[in-house]
Design a protein around this motif. Structure first.
Motif, PDB file in Angstrom:
ATOM      1  N   VAL A 279       0.847  -1.195   0.000  1.00 21.64           N
ATOM      2  CA  VAL A 279       0.000   0.000   0.000  1.00 21.64           C
ATOM      3  C   VAL A 279       0.883   1.246   0.000  1.00 21.64           C
ATOM      4  CG1 VAL A 279      -1.758   1.298   1.247  1.00 21.64           C
ATOM      5  CG2 VAL A 279      -1.822  -1.215   1.219  1.00 21.64           C
ATOM      6  N   PRO A 280       0.789   2.119  -1.018  1.00 20.33           N
ATOM      7  CA  PRO A 280       1.639   3.309  -1.078  1.00 20.33           C
ATOM      8  C   PRO A 280       1.259   4.330  -0.009  1.00 20.33           C
ATOM      9  CG  PRO A 280       0.026   3.385  -2.836  1.00 20.33           C
ATOM     10  CD  PRO A 280      -0.123   2.051  -2.173  1.00 20.33           C
ATOM     11  N   PHE A 281       2.204   5.187   0.312  1.00 16.99           N
ATOM     12  CA  PHE A 281       1.936   6.297   1.222  1.00 16.99           C
ATOM     13  C   PHE A 281       2.795   7.479   0.794  1.00 16.99           C
ATOM     14  CE2 PHE A 281       5.375   3.881   3.111  1.00 16.99           C
ATOM     15  CZ  PHE A 281       6.256   4.837   3.594  1.00 16.99           C
ATOM     16  N   GLN A 342      -2.627   8.365  -4.696  1.00 16.01           N
ATOM     17  CA  GLN A 342      -1.452   9.217  -4.664  1.00 16.01           C
ATOM     18  C   GLN A 342      -1.008   9.486  -6.099  1.00 16.01           C
ATOM     19  OE1 GLN A 342      -0.457  10.780  -2.242  1.00 16.01           O
ATOM     20  NE2 GLN A 342      -0.925   9.629  -0.363  1.00 16.01           N
ATOM     21  N   PRO A 343      -0.564  10.708  -6.422  1.00 12.22           N
ATOM     22  CA  PRO A 343      -0.225  11.801  -5.499  1.00 12.22           C
ATOM     23  C   PRO A 343      -1.367  12.782  -5.199  1.00 12.22           C
ATOM     24  CG  PRO A 343       0.525  12.355  -7.683  1.00 12.22           C
ATOM     25  CD  PRO A 343      -0.096  10.994  -7.802  1.00 12.22           C
ATOM     26  N   ALA A 344      -2.570  12.497  -5.686  1.00  9.27           N
ATOM     27  CA  ALA A 344      -3.669  13.455  -5.513  1.00  9.27           C
ATOM     28  C   ALA A 344      -3.966  13.703  -4.035  1.00  9.27           C
ATOM     29  CB  ALA A 344      -4.918  12.946  -6.235  1.00  9.27           C
ATOM     30  N   SER A 345      -3.937  12.660  -3.220  1.00  6.48           N
ATOM     31  CA  SER A 345      -4.272  12.816  -1.798  1.00  6.48           C
ATOM     32  C   SER A 345      -3.246  13.678  -1.076  1.00  6.48           C
ATOM     33  CB  SER A 345      -4.368  11.444  -1.138  1.00  6.48           C
ATOM     34  OG  SER A 345      -5.446  10.704  -1.669  1.00  6.48           O
ATOM     35  N   GLY A 375       7.677  20.003   0.806  1.00  4.46           N
ATOM     36  CA  GLY A 375       8.203  19.072  -0.185  1.00  4.46           C
ATOM     37  C   GLY A 375       7.538  17.720   0.008  1.00  4.46           C
ATOM     38  N   VAL A 376       7.187  17.062  -1.102  1.00  2.00           N
ATOM     39  CA  VAL A 376       6.411  15.819  -1.027  1.00  2.00           C
ATOM     40  C   VAL A 376       7.118  14.713  -1.801  1.00  2.00           C
ATOM     41  CG1 VAL A 376       4.142  14.765  -1.356  1.00  2.00           C
ATOM     42  CG2 VAL A 376       4.316  17.241  -0.979  1.00  2.00           C
ATOM     43  N   VAL A 377       7.184  13.520  -1.189  1.00  2.00           N
ATOM     44  CA  VAL A 377       7.615  12.311  -1.896  1.00  2.00           C
ATOM     45  C   VAL A 377       6.525  11.265  -1.750  1.00  2.00           C
ATOM     46  CG1 VAL A 377      10.098  12.682  -1.676  1.00  2.00           C
ATOM     47  CG2 VAL A 377       8.874  11.502   0.141  1.00  2.00           C
ATOM     48  N   VAL A 378       6.356  10.465  -2.788  1.00  2.00           N
ATOM     49  CA  VAL A 378       5.361   9.388  -2.785  1.00  2.00           C
ATOM     50  C   VAL A 378       6.112   8.062  -2.776  1.00  2.00           C
ATOM     51  CG1 VAL A 378       3.466   8.308  -4.045  1.00  2.00           C
ATOM     52  CG2 VAL A 378       3.675  10.802  -3.993  1.00  2.00           C
ATOM     53  N   VAL A 379       5.709   7.174  -1.864  1.00  2.00           N
ATOM     54  CA  VAL A 379       6.367   5.880  -1.698  1.00  2.00           C
ATOM     55  C   VAL A 379       5.439   4.783  -2.240  1.00  2.00           C
ATOM     56  CG1 VAL A 379       7.474   4.344  -0.016  1.00  2.00           C
ATOM     57  CG2 VAL A 379       7.375   6.819   0.424  1.00  2.00           C
ATOM     58  N   ARG A 409       5.851  21.370  -3.534  1.00  2.00           N
ATOM     59  CA  ARG A 409       6.441  20.796  -4.737  1.00  2.00           C
ATOM     60  C   ARG A 409       6.693  19.313  -4.510  1.00  2.00           C
ATOM     61  NH1 ARG A 409       4.607  24.527  -6.582  1.00  2.00           N
ATOM     62  NH2 ARG A 409       5.531  26.247  -7.748  1.00  2.00           N
ATOM     63  N   PHE A 410       6.414  18.518  -5.541  1.00  2.00           N
ATOM     64  CA  PHE A 410       6.709  17.094  -5.495  1.00  2.00           C
ATOM     65  C   PHE A 410       8.137  16.858  -5.990  1.00  2.00           C
ATOM     66  CE2 PHE A 410       2.166  16.888  -5.233  1.00  2.00           C
ATOM     67  CZ  PHE A 410       1.897  15.699  -4.561  1.00  2.00           C
TER      68      PHE A 410
END
Length: 672
Positions: A279-281, A342-345, A375-379, A409-410
């Protein structure tokens, strides 16, 4: 890691270090080192039963003579002496380590028995909240019932004492703790007995309701040496203290959020779980952009209030399953768990946080402006390793800050390449000054009526050994971030003064000064030294500053500006009109010149811009200032700004920046 020290007069045989009480002390000192980030945390006892113990944690700096002497005084009973007096007597300037503050360790119904001390390499003010938190840690030490008895057994074991000596010590310490001596200790054949059932206690024994107790009995081995300690303790307060210590070790003392270590542990746990459930986060890395300004203008108490308020708003904005921690001074991080997509959420959460946290707010009754970058990272899209994810989130955060703040920013793969290029540029920049790669160029300032040069602005250029001429836009901000702007700025100032000293006496030289330079205590001395060294008259030097200089530390900066002006140096406010509070600065300090930002000159077709420029020139003339218009490139612009009341002009219409020889040949030839 915390380091335990024993008095050199007490040799310690193998196995004598195994003392649970000492382990707890080490944990508390480690927490203090993590909370306050000093170079050294020291726990020192002067009580006879404890004086052989000492803990030195966070020891990244070798012990100095002054630190050693202060600790010696504390061991002799210095806790009863006012520590500030001790600090002032024994701490000359340049001592190497500085005693910042102390908190007394006081056992129940007893006088102080020791001190929990913070040392650092530079003196700094310890806030009231920080002092209170240090006192809380000292209180945790004070409230351990078995501290003195455990220490007594540790001393007896270290000295090679047998069972008889330790039993005698156990009886003495039992009497101190409970008002009567435990009986039959020597006849018990076990090393440790935990008795969870209620005791038939009397008021003379415990003084309250019967509770579960732990009885630790000394037991001899074939060498008749003791391994354990003797004590009778009420476990309930001890367990509560253990829980409190565990909480302090994993949470930020100010906001109550997870600290960096605990957040990293949660991130690692989520990554392990990702391998199982897939499950990504997302992880969001937050930075408060104006906290340093609030600390400097309103004080650290106001800054702490902002942090507490931000933590409360973060909790309110997140779901129960999300995880939030305070990573650094003004940095927070969030794990968004189990979001639908993700990444919408994460984008929606970031925008919600910006709306909830930013904007004007009251702090201690005064309005402040809070700005936030995310700053955002998606796992797992952006990685599966905790260190890699933290680095990439920081890169995304840096891009958000560079793009105007109050934004998110992503992470993008191109950011890694940009970061690598920046690191390489920083490496080159650090050696550029010693290699002689910098040059000073000069752009003319002309009289608006005659077009005759009245001076020049000094502009630094970097002639890179491989890349050629590098624009200041690519390295000045980096030099400010790394502190390299200080030696570079001093070099530019001296070179500009030396070159201008050969020009006609009616020609002034303008030099840009960074806010970082102004924060240096010796900046006025640097300016005076440059003038004395080159022979340039003070009235021919013009220092150009921006609002950023005044925003950083207003009282100190204004004092330095007034001193320089009294010495004859002229002061110019650059890029006027681009800041939201420029008028307040004009009231605070009487500048000699206003330089209208070139964005106004480029937009003269707008009637509103013309009205603003007319108001600026009228204001400046009314305050006795000269007015310079920057960025003049056409004859139409020249005529317009001259008619609006500008007295000096600068721009490509009159000349581009040139090296000294070319500038003198083009603009000064034929002048006396």
């Amino acid at each position: 890691m915390p380091q335990r020290s024993l008095d050199s007069s007490v040799p310690g045989p193998e196995g004598s270090q195994e003392n649970p009480a000492i382990d707890r002390l080490e944990r508390i000192c480690g927490i203090a080192a993590e909370m306050f980030r000093p170079c050294v945390v020291r726990l020192i006892f002067h009580d006879p039963a404890l004086s052989h113990l000492e803990i030195r944690a966070g020891a990244i700096h070798p012990e100095t003579k002054v630190e050693r002497e202060i600790c010696r005084r504390l061991r002799r009973g210095g806790a009863s002496e006012r520590w500030r007096t001790l600090r002032s007597r024994l701490q000359p300037e340049g001592a190497g380590t500085v005693l910042l503050t102390c908190a007394p360790v006081v056992l129940p119904a007893d006088a102080p028995v020791g001190s929990l001390c913070l040392f650092d390499t530079a003196d700094r003010t310890v806030s009231a909240d920080a002092a209170r938190r240090l006192a809380d840690l000292a209180a945790l030490i004070s409230e351990w019932p078995g501290l003195r008895s455990g220490a007594a057994t540790d001393r007896a074991v270290a000295a090679g004492g047998g069972a008889d000596e330790v039993i005698a010590a156990a009886r003495a310490t039992g009497k101190v703790a409970f008002g009567k001596t435990p009986s039959g200790l020597r006849t018990r054949p076990v090393a440790k007995v935990v008795q969870p059932e209620p005791l038939r206690s009397t008021p003379s024994h415990v003084g309250g309701p019967a509770r579960a107790t732990e009885t630790m009995i000394p037991q001899g081995d074939v060498c008749d040496r003791v391994r354990g300690s003797s004590d009778v303790r009420d476990l309930c307060p001890l367990e509560a203290r253990e829980r409190q210590i565990d909480h302090m070790a994993q949470h930020d003392g100010l906001t109550g959020l997870m600290n960096r270590d605990r957040f990293h542990a949660c991130l690692t746990e989520r990554l392990d779980r990702l391998e199982r459930d897939g499950v990504p986060f997302a992880m969001l890395y937050l930075d408060l952009d104006r906290l340093s300004v609030i600390n400097e203008t309103l004080g650290h108490r106001a800054g702490d209030a902002v942090l507490v308020g931000v933590a409360d708003r973060l909790r309110a904005a997140l779901r129960e399953e999300d995880i939030v921690g305070r990573i650094g001074g003004d940095e927070f991080a969030i794990l968004q768990i189990g979001a639908a997509s993700q990444p919408a959420s994460s984008a929606a959460l970031a925008q919600r946080l910006i709306e909830a946290l930013t904007g004007p707010t009251l702090v201690l009754g005064k309005p402040v402006e809070i700005e936030l970058s995310i700053g955002v990272v998606v796992v797992p899209t952006d990685g599966r390793d905790s260190q890699v994810l933290m680095k990439r989130a920081a890169l995304a955060l840096s891009r958000a800050k560079a793009d105007g703040r109050n934004t998110r920013r992503f992470y993008e793969p191109a950011m890694d390449a940009a970061a690598e290029a920046r690191r390489n540029l920083e490496i080159d920049l650090r050696g550029a000054l010693s290699r002689g790669e910098f040059e000073v160029y000069y752009q003319p300032l002309v009289d608006a009526r005659t077009g005759r040069p009245t001076g020049a602005e000094a502009l630094v250029r970097w002639r890179h050994q491989c890349k050629g001429l590098v624009s200041p836009a690519h390295f000045i901000a980096l030099a400010e971030e790394t502190g390299l702007i200080v030696p570079l700025g001093e070099w530019v100032l001296r070179r500009a003064c030396r070159d201008a000293a050969d020009w006609p006496v009616d020609m002034r030289i303008a030099v840009n000064i960074s806010a970082v330079q102004f924060r240096q205590a010796r900046f006025v001395e640097v300016v005076m030294h440059a003038l004395a060294e080159t022979g340039l008259a003070p009235e021919r030097l013009e220092l150009e500053i921006t609002e950023t200089v005044l925003m950083k530390s207003l009282p100190q900066v204004v004092e330095a500006l007034h001193l320089l002006r009294r010495l004859g140096v002229r002061i110019s406010l650059d890029d006027f009109g681009t800041g939201y509070s420029s008028l307040s600065y004009l009231r605070t300090f009487p500048f000699d010149k206003l330089k209208i930002d070139q964005s106004f000159v480029q937009d003269l077709a707008d009637p509103a811009t013309v009205s603003i420029m007319r108001a600026i020139t009228a204001l400046g003339h009314g305050l006795g200032m000269t007015i310079t218009a920057e960025g003049v490139e056409t004859e139409e612009q020249r005529a317009a700004v001259r008619d609006l009341g500008c007295t000096n002009l600068q721009g490509y219409l009159f000349g581009r920046p040139l090296a000294k020889t070319d500038f003198e040949r083009e603009h000064l030839s034929g002048r006396a």
